[in-house]
Design a protein around this motif. Sequence first.
Motif, mmCIF file in Angstrom:
data_model
loop_
_atom_site.group_PDB
_atom_site.id
_atom_site.type_symbol
_atom_site.label_atom_id
_atom_site.label_comp_id
_atom_site.label_asym_id
_atom_site.label_seq_id
_atom_site.Cartn_x
_atom_site.Cartn_y
_atom_site.Cartn_z
ATOM 1 N N ALA A 340 0.719 -1.284 0.131
ATOM 2 C CA ALA A 340 -0.137 -0.107 -0.093
ATOM 3 C C ALA A 340 0.888 1.210 0.037
ATOM 4 O O ALA A 340 0.322 2.132 -0.547
ATOM 5 N N PHE A 346 -5.085 1.107 -5.509
ATOM 6 C CA PHE A 346 -5.425 0.080 -4.454
ATOM 7 C C PHE A 346 -5.917 -1.431 -5.097
ATOM 8 O O PHE A 346 -5.625 -2.553 -4.508
ATOM 9 N N HIS A 378 -3.254 2.566 3.013
ATOM 10 C CA HIS A 378 -3.801 3.185 1.703
ATOM 11 C C HIS A 378 -4.918 4.587 2.337
ATOM 12 O O HIS A 378 -4.705 5.359 1.835
#
Length: 457
Positions: A340, A346, A378
């Motif tokens: 991440a 993502f 993230h």
Amino acid sequence: MGTAVRLTWIHPEDLIGHELRQARQDGRDAEAVARRWRDAGGHDAPPMAGASAEPAPPRLRRLAEELLDELASIPSPLADREPTDLDAVIAACPDWPGARLAAPGPDLADRVHGAWAGRAAGCVLGKPVEKIPREGIRAIAEATGNWPIRGWFTARGLPDDVAARWPWNRRSASTSLAENIDGTPEDDDLNFPMLALALLERYGTGFGTEDVAQVWLDELPAGRVFTAERVALRNLLLGLVPPQTAVHRNPFREWIGAMIRADVYGWVNPGDPARAALLAHRDAVLSHTANGVYGAMFAAALTAMSLTAQDPEEALAGALRVVPPESRLAAAVREGAALARSEREFERVLDALHARHADLHWVHSVNNAAAVAAALVHGAGDFGASVAAVVSAGWDTDSDGATVGSVVGGLLGASGIPARWTDPLRNRVASSMTGFDAAAFDDLAARTRALVPRAAD
């Protein structure tokens, strides 16, 4: 004659396939056992519900019981680096915290409230798409104008062909779609934190695993628990005692169940991941071993850190200190977080995680812990982005949504969670737990805070 009842997660002929998979994952040589099972006509593990449609003949059931016990006698080559005994776990953690890492601040009340409310919101977001794979979740979200996910799922505008291909759980959808959320519906991901709160109120922080067992027997009907928890309840009723309850014919002992039970142990130990992990360990060993226990310790440490940390990275760093660094769960958490950090898209993070953990069941602790870590990094403290990311992973969507929501809710406090995520929950949660139905999150938070001085003395 009536139709035979087929309970999930219990029958030996359904457990053997899961145990063979577990054996492959922890390095045991089980090929001879697998061959005997296949040659006798045995089937693989049921992919979703946990029970095959038809009962096995008595001879096959007896063979399954025999082979389950034979598999249990095969030592794992990973046992030394993935211990379950608490002293061995601590010894395997070179950076185990010797003291509380941070003291709670004057915003503790708001942060504990945020943790409870955030857990509920993340759970409700993931609830209608539980058991729907990643591609189905995206198809539903795209078809309803909700991709990337930025709000509750809805059936409004969902084309019939998409709905037919990716049907939601009717019971869950009736209480957790945007058009029908009216308070927080009952869910095991919320019942277990309330059970932990009741446990601490009854026994204090000195509780033992046998006290956890007693509370389970008092409060948990078998139909409301799943996988390792259902097996552990069965084992208790057979007269087994912990830690045997976790290992006897229990192929789910490294799955996610203990991880969803641990948040309260962190909330009553703000800034103290080690003490939170100790309480989580006592709870977890009733039903889990190794990575299943580490999942609980990791979650408890994360939630402890969330009440004092400034951001998810600080919370993750503190939580990893209580997980044996050579374990598969620690490696998965590090990998999820690193992916991440290095990849802004993502979906590519998830591509890598799904490829890496393709052999794991969708409710195993290892892959889900990786998704939690990746989503926290993230999301970078944004509540909606964080819970949406982990739900889009398509594994245990409501459990992971709950854990990420809990952590980010603790970091932000109730005042920092956007109202669109909390207003529909109406500050109440449904529950079949004694004394908890329609409980208010601010009341649950107050009861939790009342335990903090006793936990931190």
